[in-house]
Design an enzyme around this catalytic site. Structure first.
Site, short mmCIF file in Angstrom:
data_model
loop_
_atom_site.label_atom_id
_atom_site.label_comp_id
_atom_site.label_asym_id
_atom_site.label_seq_id
_atom_site.Cartn_x
_atom_site.Cartn_y
_atom_site.Cartn_z
N GLU A 201 0.87 -1.17 0.00
CA GLU A 201 0.00 0.00 0.00
C GLU A 201 0.91 1.22 0.00
O GLU A 201 1.60 1.50 0.98
CB GLU A 201 -0.92 -0.04 1.22
CG GLU A 201 -1.90 -1.20 1.16
CD GLU A 201 -2.67 -1.39 2.45
OE1 GLU A 201 -3.92 -1.43 2.37
OE2 GLU A 201 -2.04 -1.48 3.51
N ASP A 285 2.13 1.09 3.73
CA ASP A 285 3.29 0.20 3.90
C ASP A 285 4.60 0.86 3.50
O ASP A 285 5.65 0.51 4.05
CB ASP A 285 3.12 -1.06 3.05
CG ASP A 285 1.89 -1.86 3.43
OD1 ASP A 285 1.54 -1.85 4.62
OD2 ASP A 285 1.29 -2.49 2.54
N GLU A 335 14.10 1.26 -6.51
CA GLU A 335 14.25 1.56 -5.09
C GLU A 335 13.35 0.66 -4.24
O GLU A 335 13.76 0.20 -3.17
CB GLU A 335 13.93 3.04 -4.83
CG GLU A 335 14.77 4.03 -5.64
CD GLU A 335 16.27 3.78 -5.56
OE1 GLU A 335 16.75 3.29 -4.52
OE2 GLU A 335 16.96 4.07 -6.55
N HIS A 338 15.09 -2.59 -3.72
CA HIS A 338 16.04 -2.57 -2.60
C HIS A 338 15.31 -2.69 -1.27
O HIS A 338 15.76 -3.39 -0.35
CB HIS A 338 16.85 -1.28 -2.62
CG HIS A 338 17.94 -1.25 -3.65
ND1 HIS A 338 18.79 -2.29 -3.87
CD2 HIS A 338 18.31 -0.26 -4.53
CE1 HIS A 338 19.66 -1.97 -4.83
NE2 HIS A 338 19.38 -0.75 -5.24
N CYS A 391 3.60 -6.57 7.06
CA CYS A 391 2.71 -5.58 6.45
C CYS A 391 2.34 -5.97 5.02
O CYS A 391 1.29 -5.57 4.52
CB CYS A 391 3.34 -4.19 6.47
SG CYS A 391 4.66 -3.89 5.27
N ASN A 394 -1.11 -7.79 4.37
CA ASN A 394 -2.39 -7.11 4.61
C ASN A 394 -3.18 -7.03 3.31
O ASN A 394 -3.13 -6.04 2.58
CB ASN A 394 -2.15 -5.71 5.17
CG ASN A 394 -1.50 -5.74 6.52
OD1 ASN A 394 -1.62 -6.70 7.26
ND2 ASN A 394 -0.78 -4.67 6.85
N GLU A 416 -16.38 -13.79 -6.59
CA GLU A 416 -15.35 -14.64 -7.17
C GLU A 416 -14.76 -15.57 -6.11
O GLU A 416 -14.58 -15.18 -4.96
CB GLU A 416 -14.23 -13.80 -7.79
CG GLU A 416 -14.67 -12.91 -8.93
CD GLU A 416 -13.55 -12.04 -9.47
OE1 GLU A 416 -13.71 -11.49 -10.57
OE2 GLU A 416 -12.50 -11.91 -8.79
N ASP A 419 -9.02 -15.52 -8.70
CA ASP A 419 -8.76 -14.74 -9.91
C ASP A 419 -7.29 -14.88 -10.25
O ASP A 419 -6.44 -14.26 -9.62
CB ASP A 419 -9.15 -13.27 -9.73
CG ASP A 419 -9.25 -12.53 -11.07
OD1 ASP A 419 -8.45 -12.85 -11.97
OD2 ASP A 419 -10.11 -11.64 -11.20
#
EC number: 3.4.24.-
Length: 488
Positions: A201, A285, A335, A338, A391, A394, A416, A419
């Site tokens: 997120e 996150d 980035e 990393h 995290c 989530n 559904e 997927d």
């Protein structure tokens, strides 16, 4: 039922071989001008959406016909997506714009298995697609004829300069942050761990230099970031990571953390701001700072290796020094790589392209692919540091996905069972890609407590012990691995 709209574009193509024009991507040679003619085929009585869920474009590239299939990137925004800017006196202004009917798409070229596309359809067609191993860009021409578009190869964009640019994470500093707590050995085989879905997120912050660079046009800055993240989500899909934009912030009244010529100092300050300010205001996150600063030593980005999920170190900074959004998305993906424990590629690493995402030097023609080395490094990281990267587990609830359900977009939505993407891409034997329902006899399609399409036996350890806490174990009734009170 969501109606799929097929759009056929008939194009008149006028090549400008050897000529030059200044486009949004820069000075371009050898481009083609195309005039789309849109033919809509909607079922009788169907409602015309502003931006369709699926589109198909047919046109010619270098005289050869191609068919471009596009699907709306429905996981681009989270349900609680917000945008923040500041009044001249520094007052925080946060809005929650409607993003259900956005105009950002992913796609592919028909009969080209290695093709990709990332397109904005907000005002004409704008973005890039890969065809037969070559990157092409498309954008509307700013002419009185609003239907005119330019199509050109990435290699035909004149480079701003030829100086070698680099990532600020070097072999001497990339161990500057490592998670302190390491997970005990997982009971899950590494080859299976790689296929479990994870989520980032993301908050993207545009600094004050970005704000002034674009003459205070917040709408343009937002559109730039949307394009970048749309490409970013596509880049991370092979790693089974879904990137969702949960927040966008523009420092319109001034810098809120120190931004200097030193990339290290800028990163340090931004990480502290994220920890003390942003995390108290917005659940997320990872945060990336998009800056107009030109750093010392030709550095284009900086981050903390293995910093994902850490309050101060789950950050990165990226310089917005080109108008080509695909290039900036490549640097942001680098980035983030990393942050996920991935080192720079060695000479022996391959990805099927001239350069890969984690190359130490910045290529003038950016890649959209992680190398074989990067995939192995990422797998080692998530197995080794399970307790400090929780995290990433989530998963947004099915109601968090703001657009109507659409089978084939990799997101399990309301109605559904699973997927696994389009039928041509699905490799999950437990999921029927055409219907997004479980195959006959299957109880589950994915999850820590799903084994060969069946719920794992009750009491089976699905997440290793942490400290004084016991293993998390399967219930035998679900594919999910329930968390104990420590991580609930």
């Amino acid at each position: 039922m969501i109606q799929v709209l097929l759009v056929t574009i008939c194009l008149a193509v006028f090549p400008y071989q050897g000529s030059s024009i200044i486009l949004e991507s820069g000075n371009v040679n050898d481009y083609e001008v195309v005039y789309p003619r849109k033919v809509t085929a909607l079922p009788k009585g169907a409602v015309q959406l502003k931006y369709e869920d699926a589109m198909q474009y047919e046109f010619k590239v270098n005289g050869e016909p191609v068919v471009l299939h596009l699907e709306k990137n429905k996981g681009l925004f989270s349900e609680d997506y917000s945008e923040t800017h500041y009044s001249p006196d520094g007052r925080e202004i946060t809005t929650y714009p409607p993003v259900e009917d956005h105009c950002y798409y992913h796609g592919r070229i028909q009969n080209d298995a290695d093709s990709t596309a990332s397109i904005s359809a907000c005002n004409g067609l704008k973005g890039h697609f890969k065809l037969q191993g070559e990157m092409y860009l498309i954008e509307p021409l700013k002419l009185s004829d609003s239907e005119a578009h330019a199509v050109y190869k990435y290699e035909n964009v004149e480079k701003e300069d030829e100086a070698s640019k680099m990532c600020g994470v070097t072999e001497t500093n990339w161990e500057s942050y490592e998670p302190i707590k390491k997970a005990s050995q997982s009971n899950i085989p590494p080859e299976e761990e790689a296929f479990y879905q994870r989520y980032i997120e993301l908050v993207v912050v545009a600094d004050h230099r970005m704000y002034t660079k674009y003459d205070g046009d917040k709408t343009e800055i937002s559109s730039i970031i949307y394009e970048i993240v749309n490409t970013l989500t596509q880049i991370f899909r092979p790693l089974h990571i879904r990137v969702a934009l949960i927040g966008l912030e523009i420092w319109s009244s001034g810098e809120l953390s120190k931004v200097t010529l030193s990339a290290d100092d800028t990163l340090e300050a931004f990480g502290e701001w994220r920890k003390t300010v942003l995390m108290n205001r917005k659940r997320h996150d990872n945060a990336q700072l998009l800056t107009g600063m030109i750093f010392n030593e030709t550095i284009e980005g900086r981050t903390y290796k293995s910093g994902m999920c850490n309050p101060k170190h789950s950050v990165g900074i990226v310089r917005d020094y080109r108008t080509r959004r695909h290039f900036v998305a490549n640097r942001m993906a680098h980035e983030l790589g990393h942050n996920l424990g991935i080192d720079h590629d060695r000479d022996s690493c391959t990805c099927g392209a001239n350069s890969c995402i984690m190359s130490a030097t910045v290529s003038n023609e950016p890649s959209s692919q992680f190398s074989d080395c990067s995939l192995n490094k990422y797998l080692n990281y998530i197995v080794r540091y399970q307790s400090t990267t929780r995290c990433l587990h989530n998963e947004p609830s099915e109601t968090d996905i703001v657009s109507p359900p659409f089978c084939g977009n990799y997101f399990k939505e309301v109605g559904e069972d699973c997927d696994c993407g389009p039928p041509a891409n699905c490799q999950n034997p437990c999921c029927d890609a055409a219907t997004c329902k479980l195959t006959t006899g299957s109880q589950c399609a994915e999850g820590l407590c799903c084994d060969q399409c069946k719920f794992t036996k009750k009491g089976t350890a699905c997440r290793p012990a942490r400290g004084d806490w016991n293993d998390d174990t399967c219930t035998g009734q679900s594919a999910d691995c329930p968390r104990n009170g420590l991580y609930g």
